[in-house]
Every structure is written in C-alpha cells, then in structure tokens.
Motif scaffolding. Sequence first.
Motif, PDB file in Angstrom:
ATOM      1  N   TRP A   1      -8.082   2.096  -6.046  1.00 29.48           N
ATOM      2  CA  TRP A   1      -8.896   1.673  -4.915  1.00 29.48           C
ATOM      3  C   TRP A   1      -9.077   0.157  -5.005  1.00 29.48           C
TER       4      TRP A   1
ATOM      5  N   TYR B   1     -11.825   9.239   7.525  1.00 27.64           N
ATOM      6  CA  TYR B   1     -10.666   8.348   7.650  1.00 27.64           C
ATOM      7  C   TYR B   1     -10.901   7.437   8.830  1.00 27.64           C
TER       8      TYR B   1
ATOM      9  N   ILE C   1     -12.212   0.515  -0.770  1.00 27.87           N
ATOM     10  CA  ILE C   1     -11.351   1.209   0.193  1.00 27.87           C
ATOM     11  C   ILE C   1     -10.050   1.655  -0.466  1.00 27.87           C
TER      12      ILE C   1
ATOM     13  N   TYR D   1       0.844  -1.199   0.000  1.00 27.76           N
ATOM     14  CA  TYR D   1       0.000   0.000   0.000  1.00 27.76           C
ATOM     15  C   TYR D   1       0.875   1.243   0.000  1.00 27.76           C
TER      16      TYR D   1
ATOM     17  N   ILE E   1      -6.223   2.298   0.974  1.00 27.16           N
ATOM     18  CA  ILE E   1      -5.479   2.031   2.207  1.00 27.16           C
ATOM     19  C   ILE E   1      -4.099   2.682   2.199  1.00 27.16           C
TER      20      ILE E   1
ATOM     21  N   ASN F   1     -13.350  -4.014  -0.873  1.00 28.44           N
ATOM     22  CA  ASN F   1     -13.061  -4.339   0.526  1.00 28.44           C
ATOM     23  C   ASN F   1     -13.315  -5.819   0.789  1.00 28.44           C
TER      24      ASN F   1
ATOM     25  N   TYR G   1      -7.395   4.062   6.427  1.00 33.29           N
ATOM     26  CA  TYR G   1      -8.101   3.928   5.150  1.00 33.29           C
ATOM     27  C   TYR G   1      -9.268   4.889   5.031  1.00 33.29           C
TER      28      TYR G   1
END
Length: 412
Positions: free
Chosen positions: A76, A27, A90, A3, A92, A79, A37
Amino acid sequence: MNYLKVSEFINSTDEMPFLLGAFFGRYQFSNDNKFIYTLSTYKASKKLSADENDKFYLASKDEYLKRLNLQSELPWHKNENKNIKNAEFIFILENDLNLTPSKFYSKLYIKILSSDFISNKAEMEAKKKFTRAFFELRGSIDTSRPLLAKDYFYNNVSELKRISLFFDNIGISINVLNINFRDLQEQFISGENKRNTQLRVNLYWYLSQLGLINPYKARIVKKIYNIDYNDSNNGVYTFECQIPEFSNNSFADRVNFYASRILNQDLTQRDIDNLRKELNFDDNVNQDFKRDMNIINVVRFQTKDECAACKNIYDIKDRSFALRKHPQRWYTEIHHFVSVGKEKQLDVIENLTKLCPTCHRALGKGKTNPDYQKELISNIIDANPNNFEFACLIFESNNKEEIIQKVYENLK
Ligand SMILES: [Zn+2]
C-alpha cells in the motif's frame, strides 16, 4: 510509479483475500478512469487526551502501514494525491481493461465467489483477512456503544446485497451485524439513503474473532473498553474478551433475514417454529466464525413447493410426490441457476431456485434439446427476478436473450 494492472489482479491465480476484501468494502475510480483504488483512513479520537494523541496517533501510521502490507502481501502507499480525499493509505490498480465501475464490481464479485478461500472450510485465516479488510480499513470504534461502524456505499441493488456474502459464504452470524436488510432495500428503492449507510458490527465479537491491525484503534479499545491486547506474530492485535451471547430471538432474526431476501414477507411464529424443527436447529448455536445455517435448506423449506420452470403448465402434484414425513409438502430439488466452473457452486440465495425433479433433470448439460432447455431457463427468469438479477451481474448483461444463452451454455 508502476501499479498492479486490474487485468493481473482479476486474472491472478493468487488468492489475495485481503485485497479482495478491501476493494469489496470500497472502490473508487480516478476522474480520468485510469486508476481504481481502495483506501484506508482513520482520524484522531477526541476520547483520547491531546497528550495521548500526540504520542499515539501520528506514531501509529508507520506501524499500521507495515501491518497493512503484512496482511495484504502487496504494498500500500501513503496517499499523496490531493484529488483523492479522505484517504490516508491507498492501494492502486491501473485500469488497463478500461472497465466501468459496474464491470469492475462484477469481475471482483465473480473472483471472490470463485476463490478457494470462500468455499473451503479450512481457509479460516484467509476468510478473516478478507473480513478484516472489509470492515477495519474504514471502520471506526464507536466510543459510546461497543460497535465497530463503517460507511456502506453501494451504487445499485447488487452492490447493496453484497453484505450477504458474509452470512451466506463466510459464515458470520447475522446477529453480530445489526442490519435490517429489508429496510435497507426499501431505502434504496425509494431513493433515500442510496449512497451510504452505516454497518455496525458487535465490537466484542469482532475483537474476539478477528482482532485489529491498527495500533491506534487497539489503543482506543484499551482506553475506552478497558480490554487489553497482545501483539500476535501475524501482525494482528488479539484481545482477550468473551464472545457475546445473543438472545433467543436470534434464530427468528436470522430466518427473517434470509426469508426477506427470498420471499419479502414476514414469517409467523409458527413458520419460524416449523423451520427450527426442519433445520434441526439448536438455540444454543455458538456465535463462532463459521457457517451457522445452510442456505440451501432455508430456500428448500421457506419457498413454496412449486417448480419455477413449469409451474404455469403443471401442478406440482402431477410432477412430484408427497413427502412421507410432511404429507403437505411436495418433493422438490434446489437448482443453481448459474453454474460457473466444474466445482464452484455459487451458493448465494440469489442463485438458487426450486424445481420439480423432471425440470431439474432436463437442465443437465445435453440432456434434452436446446430450445426446450432455453424455454425452461426463460420460465425461471420470469418466476425469479432474483435469479435474473444475479445472472445479469455474473454475465455483465441486462439482456434477457443473452442471459438465457449464457445460462444455457454454462449448464453442467
Ligand atoms: Zn418443473
């Protein structure tokens, strides 16, 4: 999976308006604090028939993800973590700096305030991306009144105030967003409704100025409000609808909105009429997506003509002169309490203070001896709790001595 590191996100010279808007909107931290995230989610609407939902709701997800990535420029993900609730998609960040939520918020806010797109009038598309991410990712179309509503979460007063960035810096008129800031603040202070409340944006304004990126939401608008859309080449659904007209009271609303943040008191009709004259304000101001009021002028005309740094020592009459056009008023200057960088003025009401010309001069870098400058800074803090609160956020400290030192070191 790899990430983006929060250090890279915060220090990047890329502008990333969409991601900044997304994190500014919401957030969350993972339980072990290793990840930060932001998320987007939407549910099937009961106002569409089961057939329509079968056809459009599930099918919209891949297309929406594509458009999310087009706006965001960084990918993105769907999830798949069951610990993260109410999140369809999400983004992250790896918390490589071990930030706490309040430190993360503070760094995020500084990054936003010092981004070029915030201060540059020409960066309209970036401002729109930022605003879309803030409102649409978790917003839903109200099917009974023309509003886009979203939950508004805040952990402290600074976060509660973040919505003012859209009025002070992005240039959205407060008339499109029905919010009574003072009520919100009172609820916050009394402890009721601390965690979340709803923000509601005028839907017609939103559609005409920003459009939508979510195909399913566009479909709901078409069905409920009977407004057709086009698919523009930047991945946004644009709507042909009139920008709504707002009532004549809107000027008073706007002024009250600003004034409640600096004065915390109601204005009389006479105050408002005077202010309208002072600001040369036209009632038929358009409700376009651009800055419609100079906040520096609001502070100039709305706050008492006294110097935050020396009012306990001198009468303003002994430090300044009466204005020819307004013999009841005394000449003063508006000072940015915290200066950050060479060109970035942190133009938010919380960072402005009124000074006499002598104190303003004295606060220039190296103008006079350090102890005297620190004394003036300390006086301003005592006179303006808003300035102190803002500086605490910027310098990530609540210690008065430390804040005085930092403000002193940053004098321009
Ligand atoms: Zn002074």
